[in-house]
Design an enzyme around this catalytic site. Structure first.
Site, PDB file in Angstrom:
ATOM      1  N   HIS A 173     -39.632 -11.888  23.032  1.00  0.00           N
ATOM      2  CA  HIS A 173     -38.887 -12.637  23.936  1.00  0.00           C
ATOM      3  C   HIS A 173     -37.313 -11.634  24.146  1.00  0.00           C
ATOM      4  O   HIS A 173     -36.960 -11.526  25.434  1.00  0.00           O
ATOM      5  CB  HIS A 173     -38.188 -13.826  23.216  1.00  0.00           C
ATOM      6  CG  HIS A 173     -38.925 -14.802  22.707  1.00  0.00           C
ATOM      7  ND1 HIS A 173     -39.345 -15.054  21.529  1.00  0.00           N
ATOM      8  CD2 HIS A 173     -39.805 -15.660  23.753  1.00  0.00           C
ATOM      9  CE1 HIS A 173     -40.452 -16.137  21.609  1.00  0.00           C
ATOM     10  NE2 HIS A 173     -40.582 -16.700  22.995  1.00  0.00           N
TER      11      HIS A 173
ATOM     12  N   MET B  40     -39.266 -21.083  24.379  1.00  0.00           N
ATOM     13  CA  MET B  40     -39.346 -22.265  23.525  1.00  0.00           C
ATOM     14  C   MET B  40     -38.780 -22.029  22.175  1.00  0.00           C
ATOM     15  O   MET B  40     -39.164 -22.682  21.222  1.00  0.00           O
ATOM     16  CB  MET B  40     -40.708 -22.870  23.419  1.00  0.00           C
ATOM     17  CG  MET B  40     -41.505 -23.205  24.663  1.00  0.00           C
ATOM     18  SD  MET B  40     -42.910 -24.217  24.476  1.00  0.00           S
ATOM     19  CE  MET B  40     -44.016 -23.204  23.754  1.00  0.00           C
TER      20      MET B  40
END
Ligand code: AMP
Length: 286
Positions: free
Chosen positions: A37, A30
């Site tokens: 990430h 997102m």
């Protein structure tokens, strides 16, 4: 690094890669990217090799947010995200908008959802009733668009990874799911885009989640303990952090996600704690 906003263009590109037998590794996010990430991106690169393609999607998926949740204020910084992806050697960023992903949703012209009915019931599913329906729906869509050989998810969202694995198995997706470990700050706080919301005082106390996992680990390291007793001990510990409002602390079998009556090594602990308006989650194997 390419940036593609149209799902049709993305899918065409991916289908072309597949025809050329190029392996595709995929990291759905997102955005507001952090090193957690990026650790998934590095894992994806390892899995597909230098001849493969690594795709990162950045999309704040509205269907996984409840009506009172933080969709509108979810942090965004596309310029920074692009820079991080480029530096990490990502081949393609897929960046759709709501019109691309849910055309005509508000007029009822988008009407198909994917629902997992077992693993998504407890914990995050109980606290956020429509959350996993949004997650499985968007992940199914993204898998059809990106055509990945392998997709990497974070253990940080343990239940999400379990639900996605179940969906992939039940619906015969050809995508392999890999789950990568949680990246943490030096004091143990799991990296999360939502950490940005924390005030300095809340940030200090946010270490409560990690310390609760550590305390549970220590407690069951030599002996099994009735889960109610362990939960009581952990609740008392969390109460020593005045800014922490626990949502749930659950001890469960990592395969079935069913709560255990007796907690022992190898079980799993997950918890959600609010600090003001900010809700953090974490989990770990005992
Ligand atoms: P999000 O952008 O929060 O939806 O997360 C996208 C992916 O990154 C999910 O698979 C998360 O589980 C994973 N992720 C988030 N935080 C971390 C972290 N601290 N370490 C590893 N993976 C993470």
């Amino acid at each position: 690094m390419r940036v593609i906003k149209s799902w049709r263009t993305m899918q065409r590109e991916a289908l072309q890669w597949r025809r050329e037998a190029v392996r595709i590794g995929f990291v759905p996010t997102m955005g507001y990217l952090h090193d957690g990430h990026m650790s998934l991106v590095r894992r994806a690169r390892k899995l597909v090799g230098s001849a493969g393609k690594v795709v990162v999607s950045i999309y704040v998926n509205p269907t996984q947010f409840g009506p009172t949740e933080d969709l509108a204020r979810y942090p965004r910084d596309l310029a920074r995200d692009n820079k991080l992806c480029r530096a990490e050697g990502v081949d393609l960023v897929f960046l759709p908008n709501d019109q691309e992903m849910y055309p005509g949703k508000s007029e009822g012209r988008f009407s198909t959802f994917v629902v997992e009915e077992n693993l998504s019931q407890g914990m995050e599913g109980a606290a956020r009733p429509t959350h996993f329906r949004g997650v499985t729906t968007v992940v199914a869509k993204l898998f059809n668009i990106v055509q990945a050989d392998v997709a990497v998810f974070g253990q940080k969202d343990f239940q999400q990874a379990a639900v996605v694995r179940q969906m992939v198995s039940d619906l015969n997706f050809p995508t392999r799911i890999v789950v990568a470990p949680t990246t943490r700050e030096a004091d143990g706080l799991a990296l999360s885009s939502r950490n940005k919301y924390l005030s300095p005082a809340e940030r200090q106390q946010a270490v409560a989640l990690w310390q609760t996992i550590q305390l549970a680990r220590k407690t069951v390291s030599r002996t099994s303990v009735p889960a109610v007793n362990l939960k009581r001990t952990l609740a008392q510990f969390l109460a020593t952090f005045p800014l922490a409002n626990p949502d749930y602390v659950e001890i469960f079998d990592p395969a079935t996600l069913q709560p255990v009556r007796v907690a022992r090594r190898g079980d799993h602990l997950a918890l959600a704690v609010r600090f003001g308006k900010t809700r953090l989650i974490d989990n770990g194997r005992l």
